[in-house]
Design a protein around this motif. Sequence first.
Motif, mmCIF file in Angstrom:
data_model
loop_
_atom_site.group_PDB
_atom_site.id
_atom_site.type_symbol
_atom_site.label_atom_id
_atom_site.label_comp_id
_atom_site.label_asym_id
_atom_site.label_seq_id
_atom_site.Cartn_x
_atom_site.Cartn_y
_atom_site.Cartn_z
ATOM 1 N N MET A 1 40.671 50.397 33.578
ATOM 2 C CA MET A 1 40.715 49.858 34.941
ATOM 3 C C MET A 1 41.450 48.516 34.958
ATOM 4 S SD MET A 1 39.083 47.471 37.079
ATOM 5 C CE MET A 1 37.469 47.078 36.436
ATOM 6 N N VAL A 2 41.109 47.643 34.005
ATOM 7 C CA VAL A 2 41.760 46.317 33.954
ATOM 8 C C VAL A 2 43.256 46.484 33.673
ATOM 9 C CG1 VAL A 2 41.827 44.089 32.755
ATOM 10 C CG2 VAL A 2 39.627 45.158 33.240
ATOM 11 N N ARG B 1 64.304 40.970 38.461
ATOM 12 C CA ARG B 1 63.049 41.693 38.203
ATOM 13 C C ARG B 1 63.353 43.161 37.918
ATOM 14 N NH1 ARG B 1 58.783 39.574 42.850
ATOM 15 N NH2 ARG B 1 59.315 37.401 42.687
ATOM 16 N N TRP C 1 54.812 43.057 42.096
ATOM 17 C CA TRP C 1 55.833 42.070 41.746
ATOM 18 C C TRP C 1 57.235 42.685 41.886
ATOM 19 C CZ3 TRP C 1 58.822 41.505 36.987
ATOM 20 C CH2 TRP C 1 59.389 40.235 36.829
ATOM 21 N N LEU C 2 57.300 43.986 41.567
ATOM 22 C CA LEU C 2 58.587 44.691 41.621
ATOM 23 C C LEU C 2 58.841 45.334 42.981
ATOM 24 C CD1 LEU C 2 58.470 46.504 38.200
ATOM 25 C CD2 LEU C 2 60.246 44.944 38.944
ATOM 26 N N MET D 1 42.633 37.487 36.603
ATOM 27 C CA MET D 1 42.872 38.564 35.641
ATOM 28 C C MET D 1 42.265 38.210 34.277
ATOM 29 S SD MET D 1 44.142 40.852 37.447
ATOM 30 C CE MET D 1 44.371 42.113 36.210
ATOM 31 N N ILE E 1 42.161 45.810 42.426
ATOM 32 C CA ILE E 1 42.485 44.536 41.753
ATOM 33 C C ILE E 1 43.611 43.782 42.488
ATOM 34 C CG2 ILE E 1 43.183 43.450 39.561
ATOM 35 C CD1 ILE E 1 40.362 44.736 39.482
ATOM 36 N N TYR F 1 37.728 31.344 44.599
ATOM 37 C CA TYR F 1 37.906 31.606 46.032
ATOM 38 C C TYR F 1 37.633 30.369 46.887
ATOM 39 C CZ TYR F 1 38.896 36.564 45.589
ATOM 40 O OH TYR F 1 39.511 37.768 45.310
ATOM 41 N N GLY G 1 44.917 47.457 36.659
ATOM 42 C CA GLY G 1 44.993 46.289 37.537
ATOM 43 C C GLY G 1 46.271 45.512 37.268
ATOM 44 N N PHE G 2 46.566 45.302 35.971
ATOM 45 C CA PHE G 2 47.816 44.618 35.586
ATOM 46 C C PHE G 2 49.027 45.430 36.047
ATOM 47 C CE2 PHE G 2 45.178 42.275 32.443
ATOM 48 C CZ PHE G 2 45.651 40.991 32.687
ATOM 49 N N LEU H 1 49.584 45.006 39.705
ATOM 50 C CA LEU H 1 50.191 43.699 40.003
ATOM 51 C C LEU H 1 51.676 43.705 39.656
ATOM 52 C CD1 LEU H 1 47.429 41.253 38.736
ATOM 53 C CD2 LEU H 1 48.099 41.692 41.088
ATOM 54 N N MET I 1 64.742 39.422 42.957
ATOM 55 C CA MET I 1 64.393 40.841 42.850
ATOM 56 C C MET I 1 65.364 41.616 41.942
ATOM 57 S SD MET I 1 62.202 43.106 43.378
ATOM 58 C CE MET I 1 61.010 42.467 44.547
ATOM 59 N N LEU J 1 42.174 42.088 45.446
ATOM 60 C CA LEU J 1 41.411 40.868 45.137
ATOM 61 C C LEU J 1 42.367 39.682 45.003
ATOM 62 C CD1 LEU J 1 38.879 42.123 42.438
ATOM 63 C CD2 LEU J 1 38.341 41.401 44.747
ATOM 64 N N ILE J 2 43.477 39.927 44.339
ATOM 65 C CA ILE J 2 44.485 38.873 44.143
ATOM 66 C C ILE J 2 45.099 38.486 45.484
ATOM 67 C CG2 ILE J 2 46.746 38.375 43.084
ATOM 68 C CD1 ILE J 2 44.814 38.621 40.851
ATOM 69 N N ILE K 1 36.472 50.840 31.604
ATOM 70 C CA ILE K 1 36.617 49.479 32.162
ATOM 71 C C ILE K 1 37.938 48.879 31.666
ATOM 72 C CG2 ILE K 1 35.627 47.152 32.296
ATOM 73 C CD1 ILE K 1 32.891 48.368 31.914
ATOM 74 N N TYR K 2 38.244 49.089 30.381
ATOM 75 C CA TYR K 2 39.508 48.562 29.846
ATOM 76 C C TYR K 2 40.698 49.205 30.573
ATOM 77 C CZ TYR K 2 36.229 47.524 26.036
ATOM 78 O OH TYR K 2 35.140 47.115 25.315
#
Lengths: 506, 152
Positions: free
Chosen positions: A416-417, B6, A428-429, B85, A213, B115, A420-421, A424, B3, A216-217, A413-414
């Motif tokens: 996996m999502v 964060r 971010w961290l 997402m 995921i 995309y 994914g979060f 991300l 950062m 993909l982002i 699936i839940y």
Amino acid sequence: MEDVALGFAQAVQASSLIATAIGVVLGLVVGMIPGLTISTGIIIVLPLTFTLAPNVSIALLLGLYVAGMTGGSFSAILLNIPGTPSACATALDGHPMAARGESGRALGIAIVASFLGGLFSFFCLYLVAPSLADLALEFRAADLFSLVFFGLTIICSFAAKSLIKGLISAVFGLSIVTVGQDPIMGTARFTFGDVNLLSGIHFLTALIGLFAIPQLIENLRNGGIAGSENKATSKFDNVFPSLADIKRMLIPASIGGPLGSFLGILPGAGGPIAAFISYDYARKVSKNPGDFGKGAVEGIAAPEAANNAVTGGALIPMMTLGIPGDPVTAILIGALLVHGLAPGPLLFLERGDFAYGLIFSFFWANIFNLIVALAGIRALVKVLKAPRVLLMPTIALLCVIGSYALRNSFFDIYVMVLFGFLGLAMKWLDMPVVPLLLALVLGPQLEEHLRIALAESRGDVSVFFTSPYSLFFLCLAAFSVIWSLILGPRMERAKQRALKNMDEKS
Amino acid sequence: MSMPLRNIVAAIVLLAFGVGYGFLTLGLPDRLIPNVPGPSFFPSLISVALIVLSLALLVQGIRGLQGEPVFPDGVTIPWRSMCLMGLLVALAALLPIVGFLAVSIPFFAALMVLYGVRKPVYLAISAVIIPVVLFYLFSRGFNILLPRGILM
């Protein structure tokens, strides 16, 4: 000896050979596309393997693993964009050679050097793995705990920027593996009465979310439409290396092969480090070190032999001890577990035919890699021009299918999502994901062996220091931490310097 | 967001998680057999480690804040990433109801738009063909039964 013969027979079955060849083609394609890692490639292909026989499935995945390393060098040479981190060192000399109009020659050298490195690591795997598995049968719970603990020290090498964040990632991963039934007594933990949580969070589901995921982002941010064409990709000369080039490759390949195999065995060292160290040594022993960085044959051969040799090296601890040498082998452990096969010393004892079949499939993967890459290079390079607007949505759908197909459960699936979060958030961290991945793989074993060892010793922790094997692994763990925290950053600085020089030249 | 800030946000979230995890661990059985660590033994170690590491991250974040702008200029909200997402969440929610084919075609089309595809014919053809091929490849070729949904 019977197992060796059965394993060889398994590896030369038509289905296994076809799977290996398909894996090689997929690996070359995945490795070649910048932004797609070998780990992601294996994750995408995994659902296809669920219904295949274990030996066919592992042959496909090994083909992908081996060829992915070589594929990474194609974009490094042609576009100066390494397809995989392991191909960074290859770009240093590969791209300058391609830029002066010798793309075919550079690719040919990379392919043959990869083969030589891979072949060397096959012999290491064939000779070392069974003996190591025999030795590992003597391990008791305390030794196994220390061994798994040593495997977890790989975390430090992925936490060079912030040790605290690396450790948090790992500890958070360990907290995830405690969800479900406890491994000793079967008590339900942190399930909140949900039946789906009783069997815990499936490792592969978490993996898909964590790795695929965010990728993909990442591709979304980099702009979806790819398609690169330049002087290097548009025209090729002969890809088969000349006799003179092969002679020049022998010394760097003989440095890269053993070095890569050895570093592959060590947790956390991995392809990029092996490639850069090998490049550095090849330059030191070269008669013309000044040619390095300008398109030297040795400068392509050394890192390519090393990064492909890492693959066989990393399979040794995976097969014999159940300890992954890198993230890809961690995923391979998950793939084997899906088929009901637990990598470790008992694999050779209980399923010797499968273990040797895996080793011989690795051999065939290297052979096919050489043939397919040399013969199909012109067609394969067209992938670099493929539109990612189709590739990325397809990967997203494959992630959903892969998660669902594991247990035919929407719950996965839940999960996996959700992961994914989490992936991300970790990006971010600037928090490394690999420690979490390793904790997910090794966490259950860590808890099990720790508790059994303490139960056997009636709560006496000195058992970890009185057993010679356990003490040896704890010393190795200490060495691994020191290596990662002191020598690792030094290597990283050397790599950054080399990349900076490369940027200045280009 | 810088950062260090964060790190502070993450440390607070992790600290809360660690405390909550530790609290739930207290509810687990301790030693069911004498001298044998029970089901709460390993989670207890983890909760302590989580709390200590979160505090270390908090201290690191507070120290890093000094002299650094908390909200650097030029920060943009990643709308397209959030859309992706959101689409994944919608797909996960709708899949059990409408089935794989019905949900994956609009999902694929929406992702193509994200995309950067703007050609309607190319978009429509690709968004139908690829999910259909995947559906039949897995359900017929690999015997993996993908959800058909309760509406079908």
